[in-house]
Design a protein around this motif. Structure first.
Motif, short mmCIF file in Angstrom:
data_model
loop_
_atom_site.label_atom_id
_atom_site.label_comp_id
_atom_site.label_asym_id
_atom_site.label_seq_id
_atom_site.Cartn_x
_atom_site.Cartn_y
_atom_site.Cartn_z
N THR A 70 0.92 -1.19 0.09
CA THR A 70 0.14 0.13 0.07
C THR A 70 0.97 1.22 -0.01
OG1 THR A 70 -1.82 -1.11 1.04
CG2 THR A 70 -1.62 1.50 1.26
N LYS A 105 -3.01 -11.32 -10.41
CA LYS A 105 -4.10 -10.45 -10.68
C LYS A 105 -3.89 -9.88 -12.38
CE LYS A 105 -6.35 -10.52 -6.79
NZ LYS A 105 -7.68 -11.01 -6.70
N SER A 120 -12.14 -5.75 -11.11
CA SER A 120 -12.92 -6.09 -10.25
C SER A 120 -12.37 -5.74 -8.42
CB SER A 120 -12.88 -7.63 -10.28
OG SER A 120 -11.59 -8.17 -9.89
N VAL A 121 -11.31 -5.25 -8.48
CA VAL A 121 -10.90 -4.83 -6.95
C VAL A 121 -11.60 -3.54 -6.81
CG1 VAL A 121 -8.74 -3.19 -7.60
CG2 VAL A 121 -8.70 -4.71 -5.55
N ASP A 122 -12.05 -2.79 -7.67
CA ASP A 122 -12.89 -1.59 -7.23
C ASP A 122 -14.12 -2.00 -6.80
OD1 ASP A 122 -13.64 0.83 -7.00
OD2 ASP A 122 -14.19 1.23 -9.22
N ALA A 123 -14.39 -2.67 -5.90
CA ALA A 123 -15.48 -3.07 -5.15
C ALA A 123 -16.84 -2.27 -5.31
CB ALA A 123 -15.37 -3.56 -3.79
N ASN A 124 -16.66 -1.04 -5.00
CA ASN A 124 -17.93 -0.02 -5.18
C ASN A 124 -18.09 0.88 -6.61
OD1 ASN A 124 -15.75 2.00 -4.96
ND2 ASN A 124 -16.34 2.69 -3.01
N SER A 147 -9.17 0.11 1.63
CA SER A 147 -9.94 -1.06 1.83
C SER A 147 -9.75 -2.10 0.85
CB SER A 147 -11.07 -0.74 2.40
OG SER A 147 -11.88 -0.11 1.54
N GLU A 148 -9.91 -1.38 -0.49
CA GLU A 148 -10.08 -2.14 -1.67
C GLU A 148 -8.71 -2.80 -1.89
OE1 GLU A 148 -13.78 -0.02 -3.68
OE2 GLU A 148 -11.77 0.64 -4.21
N LYS A 185 -6.53 -3.79 0.01
CA LYS A 185 -6.35 -5.06 0.94
C LYS A 185 -7.02 -6.07 0.36
CE LYS A 185 -5.73 -2.77 5.22
NZ LYS A 185 -5.65 -1.39 4.74
N ASN A 186 -7.66 -6.23 -0.57
CA ASN A 186 -8.55 -6.91 -1.51
C ASN A 186 -7.63 -7.78 -2.43
OD1 ASN A 186 -11.02 -6.72 0.05
ND2 ASN A 186 -11.82 -5.50 -1.55
N LEU A 187 -6.61 -7.15 -2.54
CA LEU A 187 -5.56 -7.48 -3.57
C LEU A 187 -4.85 -8.60 -2.93
CD1 LEU A 187 -4.50 -4.26 -5.34
CD2 LEU A 187 -5.57 -6.01 -6.55
#
Ligand SMILES: [Ca+2]
Ligand SMILES: [Ca+2]
Length: 66
Positions: A7, A41, A48-52, A60-61, A63-65
């Motif tokens: 990050t 990825k 797809s990591v851009d959740a919203n 927070s997104e 971290k999804n990586l």
């Protein structure tokens, strides 16, 4: 490399200095950084990591990586 380190690394790719990571900036960071998760990825994964769906990768997104 931990997620927190990654990050921090990503912040260096905030090219327009708006404090947010856009999809384009993230894609650029992945291209430059190469190894860490480039093999996990695809470009589609970046989308797809851009959740919203706001066009920016929030902390927070990121971290999804991991
Ligand atoms: Ca930016
Ligand atoms: Ca987002």
């Amino acid at each position: 490399m931990t997620v927190n380190e990654f990050t921090t690394c990503l912040k260096g790719f905030d090219e327009d200095n708006d404090g947010r990571m856009s999809k384009d900036e993230l894609a650029n960071a992945i291209r430059v950084s190469g190894g860490w998760f480039a093999n996990r990825k695809s470009k589609q994964g970046v989308q797809s990591v851009d959740a919203n769906g706001n066009g920016f990768i929030d902390d927070s997104e990121i971290k999804n990586l991991a």
